[in-house]
Design a protein around this motif. Structure first.
Motif, PDB file in Angstrom:
ATOM      1  N   VAL A  78       0.845  -1.188   0.000  1.00  0.00           N
ATOM      2  CA  VAL A  78       0.000   0.000   0.000  1.00  0.00           C
ATOM      3  C   VAL A  78       0.882   1.240   0.000  1.00  0.00           C
ATOM      4  O   VAL A  78       1.892   1.295   0.711  1.00  0.00           O
ATOM      5  N   ASP A  79       0.517   2.236  -0.773  1.00  0.00           N
ATOM      6  CA  ASP A  79       1.259   3.488  -0.820  1.00  0.00           C
ATOM      7  C   ASP A  79       1.134   4.215   0.516  1.00  0.00           C
ATOM      8  O   ASP A  79       0.032   4.396   1.040  1.00  0.00           O
ATOM      9  N   ILE A  80       2.275   4.625   1.109  1.00  0.00           N
ATOM     10  CA  ILE A  80       2.267   5.303   2.401  1.00  0.00           C
ATOM     11  C   ILE A  80       3.028   6.620   2.313  1.00  0.00           C
ATOM     12  O   ILE A  80       3.882   6.814   1.463  1.00  0.00           O
ATOM     13  N   LYS A  81       2.704   7.518   3.250  1.00  0.00           N
ATOM     14  CA  LYS A  81       3.368   8.813   3.361  1.00  0.00           C
ATOM     15  C   LYS A  81       3.755   9.041   4.818  1.00  0.00           C
ATOM     16  O   LYS A  81       3.238   8.402   5.726  1.00  0.00           O
ATOM     17  N   GLY A  82       4.642   9.997   5.052  1.00  0.00           N
ATOM     18  CA  GLY A  82       5.064  10.327   6.403  1.00  0.00           C
ATOM     19  C   GLY A  82       6.417   9.746   6.739  1.00  0.00           C
ATOM     20  O   GLY A  82       7.141   9.233   5.884  1.00  0.00           O
ATOM     21  N   VAL A  83       6.781   9.807   8.022  1.00  0.00           N
ATOM     22  CA  VAL A  83       8.079   9.354   8.498  1.00  0.00           C
ATOM     23  C   VAL A  83       8.215   7.836   8.378  1.00  0.00           C
ATOM     24  O   VAL A  83       9.304   7.320   8.146  1.00  0.00           O
ATOM     25  N   TYR A  84       7.127   7.129   8.538  1.00  0.00           N
ATOM     26  CA  TYR A  84       7.124   5.663   8.573  1.00  0.00           C
ATOM     27  C   TYR A  84       7.829   5.096   7.345  1.00  0.00           C
ATOM     28  O   TYR A  84       7.480   5.414   6.207  1.00  0.00           O
ATOM     29  N   SER A  85       8.812   4.213   7.590  1.00  0.00           N
ATOM     30  CA  SER A  85       9.688   3.782   6.498  1.00  0.00           C
ATOM     31  C   SER A  85       9.440   2.350   6.027  1.00  0.00           C
ATOM     32  O   SER A  85      10.116   1.886   5.116  1.00  0.00           O
ATOM     33  N   TYR A  86       8.499   1.648   6.657  1.00  0.00           N
ATOM     34  CA  TYR A  86       8.247   0.274   6.254  1.00  0.00           C
ATOM     35  C   TYR A  86       7.092   0.216   5.261  1.00  0.00           C
ATOM     36  O   TYR A  86       6.326   1.164   5.114  1.00  0.00           O
ATOM     37  N   TYR A  87       6.952  -0.909   4.596  1.00  0.00           N
ATOM     38  CA  TYR A  87       5.796  -1.092   3.727  1.00  0.00           C
ATOM     39  C   TYR A  87       4.620  -1.634   4.529  1.00  0.00           C
ATOM     40  O   TYR A  87       4.787  -2.203   5.619  1.00  0.00           O
ATOM     41  N   ILE A  88       3.429  -1.459   4.013  1.00  0.00           N
ATOM     42  CA  ILE A  88       2.223  -2.071   4.575  1.00  0.00           C
ATOM     43  C   ILE A  88       1.604  -2.916   3.478  1.00  0.00           C
ATOM     44  O   ILE A  88       1.416  -2.446   2.353  1.00  0.00           O
ATOM     45  N   GLN A  89       1.293  -4.161   3.807  1.00  0.00           N
ATOM     46  CA  GLN A  89       0.792  -5.060   2.783  1.00  0.00           C
ATOM     47  C   GLN A  89      -0.704  -5.287   2.944  1.00  0.00           C
ATOM     48  O   GLN A  89      -1.252  -5.216   4.041  1.00  0.00           O
ATOM     49  N   VAL A  90      -1.358  -5.509   1.829  1.00  0.00           N
ATOM     50  CA  VAL A  90      -2.776  -5.838   1.828  1.00  0.00           C
ATOM     51  C   VAL A  90      -2.980  -7.004   0.884  1.00  0.00           C
ATOM     52  O   VAL A  90      -2.376  -7.074  -0.189  1.00  0.00           O
ATOM     53  N   ILE A  91      -3.790  -7.956   1.302  1.00  0.00           N
ATOM     54  CA  ILE A  91      -3.988  -9.149   0.490  1.00  0.00           C
ATOM     55  C   ILE A  91      -4.820  -8.804  -0.745  1.00  0.00           C
ATOM     56  O   ILE A  91      -5.678  -7.907  -0.717  1.00  0.00           O
ATOM     57  N   ASN A  92      -4.571  -9.503  -1.827  1.00  0.00           N
ATOM     58  CA  ASN A  92      -5.237  -9.187  -3.087  1.00  0.00           C
ATOM     59  C   ASN A  92      -6.725  -9.518  -3.094  1.00  0.00           C
ATOM     60  O   ASN A  92      -7.456  -9.067  -3.974  1.00  0.00           O
ATOM     61  N   THR A  93      -7.186 -10.318  -2.131  1.00  0.00           N
ATOM     62  CA  THR A  93      -8.622 -10.620  -2.090  1.00  0.00           C
ATOM     63  C   THR A  93      -9.431  -9.470  -1.517  1.00  0.00           C
ATOM     64  O   THR A  93     -10.656  -9.455  -1.621  1.00  0.00           O
ATOM     65  N   VAL A  94      -8.774  -8.520  -0.850  1.00  0.00           N
ATOM     66  CA  VAL A  94      -9.463  -7.290  -0.466  1.00  0.00           C
ATOM     67  C   VAL A  94      -9.769  -6.531  -1.739  1.00  0.00           C
ATOM     68  O   VAL A  94      -8.901  -6.329  -2.580  1.00  0.00           O
ATOM     69  N   TYR A  95     -11.011  -6.119  -1.923  1.00  0.00           N
ATOM     70  CA  TYR A  95     -11.339  -5.465  -3.186  1.00  0.00           C
ATOM     71  C   TYR A  95     -11.406  -3.950  -3.014  1.00  0.00           C
ATOM     72  O   TYR A  95     -11.748  -3.427  -1.965  1.00  0.00           O
ATOM     73  N   TRP A  96     -11.026  -3.291  -4.086  1.00  0.00           N
ATOM     74  CA  TRP A  96     -10.948  -1.834  -4.079  1.00  0.00           C
ATOM     75  C   TRP A  96     -12.190  -1.272  -4.741  1.00  0.00           C
ATOM     76  O   TRP A  96     -12.516  -1.564  -5.877  1.00  0.00           O
ATOM     77  N   THR A  97     -12.898  -0.447  -3.983  1.00  0.00           N
ATOM     78  CA  THR A  97     -14.146   0.126  -4.444  1.00  0.00           C
ATOM     79  C   THR A  97     -13.889   1.514  -4.992  1.00  0.00           C
ATOM     80  O   THR A  97     -13.174   2.317  -4.394  1.00  0.00           O
ATOM     81  N   SER A  98     -14.457   1.804  -6.139  1.00  0.00           N
ATOM     82  CA  SER A  98     -14.316   3.121  -6.748  1.00  0.00           C
ATOM     83  C   SER A  98     -15.698   3.718  -6.943  1.00  0.00           C
ATOM     84  O   SER A  98     -16.611   3.059  -7.433  1.00  0.00           O
ATOM     85  N   GLU A  99     -15.857   4.959  -6.536  1.00  0.00           N
ATOM     86  CA  GLU A  99     -17.167   5.594  -6.684  1.00  0.00           C
ATOM     87  C   GLU A  99     -16.989   7.074  -7.017  1.00  0.00           C
ATOM     88  O   GLU A  99     -16.027   7.709  -6.618  1.00  0.00           O
ATOM     89  N   ASP A 100     -17.937   7.586  -7.764  1.00  0.00           N
ATOM     90  CA  ASP A 100     -17.977   9.020  -8.062  1.00  0.00           C
ATOM     91  C   ASP A 100     -18.813   9.709  -7.008  1.00  0.00           C
ATOM     92  O   ASP A 100     -19.978   9.356  -6.775  1.00  0.00           O
ATOM     93  N   SER A 101     -18.227  10.675  -6.339  1.00  0.00           N
ATOM     94  CA  SER A 101     -18.904  11.378  -5.256  1.00  0.00           C
ATOM     95  C   SER A 101     -18.929  12.866  -5.522  1.00  0.00           C
ATOM     96  O   SER A 101     -18.121  13.388  -6.289  1.00  0.00           O
ATOM     97  N   THR A 102     -19.851  13.554  -4.909  1.00  0.00           N
ATOM     98  CA  THR A 102     -19.941  15.003  -5.043  1.00  0.00           C
ATOM     99  C   THR A 102     -20.103  15.629  -3.669  1.00  0.00           C
ATOM    100  O   THR A 102     -20.680  15.040  -2.769  1.00  0.00           O
ATOM    101  N   VAL A 103     -19.583  16.817  -3.528  1.00  0.00           N
ATOM    102  CA  VAL A 103     -19.787  17.592  -2.327  1.00  0.00           C
ATOM    103  C   VAL A 103     -20.286  18.965  -2.751  1.00  0.00           C
ATOM    104  O   VAL A 103     -19.951  19.450  -3.825  1.00  0.00           O
ATOM    105  N   PRO A 104     -21.105  19.605  -1.934  1.00  0.00           N
ATOM    106  CA  PRO A 104     -21.665  20.912  -2.343  1.00  0.00           C
ATOM    107  C   PRO A 104     -20.610  21.996  -2.375  1.00  0.00           C
ATOM    108  O   PRO A 104     -19.662  21.989  -1.578  1.00  0.00           O
ATOM    109  N   THR A 105     -20.751  22.934  -3.297  1.00  0.00           N
ATOM    110  CA  THR A 105     -19.853  24.082  -3.357  1.00  0.00           C
ATOM    111  C   THR A 105     -20.252  25.069  -2.270  1.00  0.00           C
ATOM    112  O   THR A 105     -21.368  25.067  -1.775  1.00  0.00           O
ATOM    113  N   LYS A 106     -19.313  25.918  -1.918  1.00  0.00           N
ATOM    114  CA  LYS A 106     -19.589  26.915  -0.875  1.00  0.00           C
ATOM    115  C   LYS A 106     -19.612  28.300  -1.485  1.00  0.00           C
ATOM    116  O   LYS A 106     -18.957  28.570  -2.459  1.00  0.00           O
TER     117      LYS A 106
END
Length: 296
Positions: A268-296
């Motif tokens: 998994v892509d990580i940011k910050g000081v942490y220098s190790y990798y984080i792994q996720v199993i391939n059976t976890v599925y990635w959900t993609s959705e189009d979302s909207t938020v109101p303008t101000k």
């Protein structure tokens, strides 16, 4: 004559201005939403969804091994742990009265053994509540905060922001849901022990892997400081900024990197000081959705 010509010019310019101001404003062909300070058409979010499996390969965690670039570098007096969750209706909902997450049986959001745990419990007027325990060496609760009696009523299949923090400046530990202060305490028992226990996100380890989470995670961040000294308004569409106080941050926008040679896991892509990798199993599925938020 010069005055008349000047008046004619002013009148003509005025007609042009009125004509332009009466023209209909072009309508943007779509929904305009605001993310940070930039207007965009729609927001596409990608995040991991966990199935609630209970095998060791389905664990999602951050390793700690005593290095200056992992969890062992954290202070027990100043910290923030936070994430967004969306709970599936089939997720484990635990007993509110149990003195530990192990016996309660609720799905784990986040935990460090012999340190703290955040997990799902029952709520009489909502689908579920969240309990925050400070743990002793036997993983029993030294102190507890929970949202069951708060104004926050949590529902399945809806995103919620969860954060725990503490500041040494006022010696106050705080528990927030959706930016609302659920509970706080100045008792020193909420100071976390400094040890090398891993940070587990979708399960808890109690001699074995238990209480796996069923649902989705987004935007996980662990910080060296108290990010939230007071109530706030979380924005899931706004990326956390990375600074010197960011130990570990995962936007969870997929961006996976495969192992070489190939295994059943991705990094998994990580940011910050942490220098190790984080792994996720391939059976976890990635959900993609189009979302909207109101303008101000």
């Amino acid at each position: 004559m010069k005055i008349i010509k000047l008046l004619i010019i002013i009148f003509s310019v005025g007609l042009i201005f009125v004509s332009c101001s009466d023209d209909p404003v072009e309508v943007y062909p779509g929904i305009i939403v605001r993310v940070d300070t930039v207007f965009v058409k729609g927001v596409n979010r990608t995040y991991p969804t966990f199935t609630g499996s209970n095998t060791s390969d389905d664990r999602f965690y951050a390793f700690s091994g005593g290095a200056s670039t992992d969890l062992s570098s954290m202070s027990g007096e100043d910290f923030t742990y936070e994430t967004w969750i969306k709970v599936d209706s089939d997720a484990l909902i635990g007993s509110l009265d149990s003195i530990s997450g192990k016996t309660a049986g609720g799905a784990n959001i986040m935990e460090r053994g012999r340190n703290f745990e955040l997990y799902l419990v029952e709520d009489s007027d909502a689908d579920f509540a969240i309990k925050y325990n400070r743990l002793d060496d036997d993983n029993l609760a030294l102190g507890s905060m929970n949202s069951s009696d708060s104004s926050i009523n949590l529902s399945f299949d809806e995103w919620a922001h969860v954060a725990i923090s503490r500041s040494s400046s006022d010696n106050t530990a705080k528990f927030y849901i959706n930016g609302v202060l659920i509970d706080s305490s100045t008792d020193d028992l909420w100071i976390q022990p400094v040890n090398d226990t891993w940070l587990d996100f979708n399960y808890m380890y109690r001699g074995g892997n238990i209480n796996f989470f069923k649902g989705s995670f987004d935007n996980i961040r662990v910080s060296y400081v108290d990010r939230y000294p007071s109530a706030f308004i979380p924005n899931q569409y706004e990326k956390f900024s990375v600074d010197s106080n960011t130990l570990l941050q995962m936007d969870l926008d997929e961006n996976l990197t495969p192992f070489e040679p190939a295994t059943d896991f991705d990094k998994v892509d990580i940011k910050g000081v942490y220098s190790y990798y984080i792994q996720v199993i391939n059976t976890v599925y990635w959900t993609s959705e189009d979302s909207t938020v109101p303008t101000k």
